[in-house]
Structure formats: C-alpha cells, structure tokens
Scaffold this motif. Sequence first.
Motif, PDB file in Angstrom:
ATOM      1  N   UNK A 113       0.894  -1.232  -0.043  1.00 55.21           N
ATOM      2  CA  UNK A 113      -0.030   0.017  -0.083  1.00 55.21           C
ATOM      3  C   UNK A 113       0.992   1.244   0.006  1.00 55.21           C
ATOM      4  N   UNK A 114       0.296   2.424  -0.580  1.00 49.93           N
ATOM      5  CA  UNK A 114       0.919   3.878  -0.525  1.00 49.93           C
ATOM      6  C   UNK A 114      -0.269   4.745   0.148  1.00 49.93           C
ATOM      7  N   UNK A 136       1.596  -1.255  -6.552  1.00 47.71           N
ATOM      8  CA  UNK A 136       0.912  -0.842  -5.033  1.00 47.71           C
ATOM      9  C   UNK A 136      -0.348  -0.382  -5.461  1.00 47.71           C
ATOM     10  N   UNK A 137      -1.092  -0.706  -4.261  1.00 50.92           N
ATOM     11  CA  UNK A 137      -2.438   0.002  -4.263  1.00 50.92           C
ATOM     12  C   UNK A 137      -2.566   1.258  -3.281  1.00 50.92           C
ATOM     13  N   UNK A 138      -3.457   2.204  -3.934  1.00 48.63           N
ATOM     14  CA  UNK A 138      -3.542   3.278  -3.225  1.00 48.63           C
ATOM     15  C   UNK A 138      -4.439   2.971  -2.024  1.00 48.63           C
ATOM     16  N   UNK A 139      -4.088   3.427  -0.752  1.00 53.08           N
ATOM     17  CA  UNK A 139      -4.957   3.091   0.517  1.00 53.08           C
ATOM     18  C   UNK A 139      -5.909   4.289   0.750  1.00 53.08           C
ATOM     19  N   UNK A 173      -6.976   0.170  -5.847  1.00 52.69           N
ATOM     20  CA  UNK A 173      -7.452   1.061  -4.820  1.00 52.69           C
ATOM     21  C   UNK A 173      -7.842  -0.065  -3.387  1.00 52.69           C
ATOM     22  N   UNK A 174      -7.618   0.341  -2.456  1.00 53.69           N
ATOM     23  CA  UNK A 174      -7.854  -0.382  -1.239  1.00 53.69           C
ATOM     24  C   UNK A 174      -8.335   0.585  -0.077  1.00 53.69           C
TER      25      UNK A 174
END
Length: 363
Positions: A113-114, A136-139, A173-174
């Motif tokens: 995550x970022x 990476x997933x945007x948190x 997205x997360x």
Amino acid sequence: MDWYHLTQPETLDTPALIVFPERVKENIRLAIERVGSPARLRPHVKTHKSPDCTRLQLAAGITRFKCATIAEAEMLALEAAPDVLLAYQPIGPKTARLAQLIKKYPNTTFSCLIDNPQAATAMAATFAAAGLTVPVYLDINVGMDRTGIAPGDEALQLYKLAAQTPGINPIGLHGYDGHIRDADLAERTRKCDEGFDLITRLNQTLGLPIIAGGSPTFPIHAKRAADIQCSPGTFVYWDKGYADGFPDQPFQPAALVVTRVISLRGDTRLCLDLGHKSIAPENDLPRRVSFLNGPHLNAVGQSEEHLVVEAGPNHGFRIGDIFYGIPFHVCPTIALYDRALTVEAGRITGAWKNTARDRSISL
C-alpha cells in the motif's frame, strides 16, 4: 456430546489452543458462497497465521491473499500463494525486507500500500535500486482515519506520482472500513455504502481494481460487482465478538482455548490457568473469553497466568475441571500460541503451527 468436547481432556496440558479443521473448511465454503467465486476473495491471514489454514484456502480455489507483516507474506510465499498484498505501507527497513522477499520468492506476486507521497517516493527508490517495479495499491481513507489518503484530488496526485516514479506501479485502490461495526445490518450497510461511494467516485477517473472491507462489512461488499475483491479475515475461525455483533453472518466458531480450574477461591470463585498470555486482553475483563460449558462464569480478575471467575454458590466445580472458551477477539489470541492443536471427532489429531506469529521467518 457437544461439538467442542474432547474425548480425553485429561491428557491435554492447558492453557491450549484448539482448532476444528472441518469447521474451518465450512467457513471457507460459506465465504466463497457469499461472494460467488473464490476469485472475489482476498482473505486476510492475520487471523490464522497458519500454513495449514492457507493450504485449505488454496485448495478451495483462493489465489489472492492479504497480510499485515513481512512474516505473514513469507508464510504465504512458502505455500506458493500466487498473489500477496502486504496491506501496509512499508517504511524504513521494512521496505528493504519486502524487496528481499520479492527476490527470494519470484513465483509469488507481491504488492503493498501507499498513502503518502514522501513514503511512496522513498519506497520506490529502494525498489528501483534493487531492480524491481513493485505493484502498489492506493490506500484510501473511507472513514476509519487510521491510514489512507483522502479520496479526492490528493489521491489523484498520489496516483500520478506513483505512475511516473520508477520502482512502483499503481494497480488498484484499497479501502478498509473496520470502523463500521453497527449490529443493525441496515445501518451498517448505509455507512458502508457511503464509504464505498468515496472510492467509486475517485475510481471514475482511474478505473482501477478495488479491494474493499473486512469482516464486519463483508456481507455488504459481497453483493457488489464481480470485480470488487473482498478481504475478510476472521471468518476462518470466527469469534465471540463478531458472533455477537454480526448475527447476520453464518460463520461458526472454529478455534477455542481450553483451560483448567487450578484453585478454588472461597465458596464462589474459581481460578483458571488462562492469563493475559493465553487470551487477548485488550478488551474489558468481561469481554475477553466466553465459556461454552460455563456461560454463567463471570471474570473478576486476570493476571499473566491466572483468570479468576465468579461461579456463584454451590457451583459444584472441582480442581482440574476443564472449560472451553471462545475468544472475544481471536486474531491476537492466535498470536499468543505457537501452534493450534487440531481436533476431529473429539480427538486431538495433530497441530497447525502458527508460523507467522513471529515477526520474521527467514528475512
């Protein structure tokens, strides 16, 4: 005989953690049934931390997983899990450890995550120096306000930065909504939908895959479109807290603690060998454990190795009597034991190592 009773409890040293594999399998089946396909599940392994439980999930067709530590990620890789999301923004040495993990286990696709430009830039530099481009997933902060970036222009700017920075590649997205815990399903649904709407509006611009929710909101996200991944974790073992709080969910307890009476305190109290080191102690004293064969027992004191309970007058219990307890919070309880003994038809048949309770396995 009740489902949880051991046929030879006198042979078991206590306190002990026991699991029921057939119940675990049924919980996995129920989770898949809820979402319609194992492809929609990305279960969090923080609950079980076990290679054996991971194998059951893989055998059921689940290929995507979520974890919180490097050790949990490595445990999954050792079981050849195809897709592992470290649902954490790695900072400092953790970034280098993740890079080492990726290189050591090339058959597993790792992501993380970022939620911050500075952190994203720093981790990207570490990954790029190692010759890696890490997904990476945007948190996204959907209201829990623990981690995550606001779902607006700030998030769009972070996406653009990540897309242009060597070493990382934004792929999704997360959104974790663990703060939504209303017992009323309608109210839980309303709040969950409000948070999810924040992500969907952002995603109108980005068009990325979405990972959403945890255990409390699982039945709500499970009804969404087929491309929305759900990431509950507690469902495999379930616990008293979630069973009481979310009766709309069909999962059954599959992990218990076993304890003994080690002392009689006056005419009404018992002392059990179930201290802070044996059951998650973060809740108030009455909400740490509930005994299946002693639901009336009321905890009145606990220390590292002891739990004192009020049993009432003329209780009839004796030193050595066994109690079977459902943890109110099973996840940190599992982390207190190096293994869980497996029980089938009342007999202890083996043990599942809680391998990822350690902070590191090889890295």
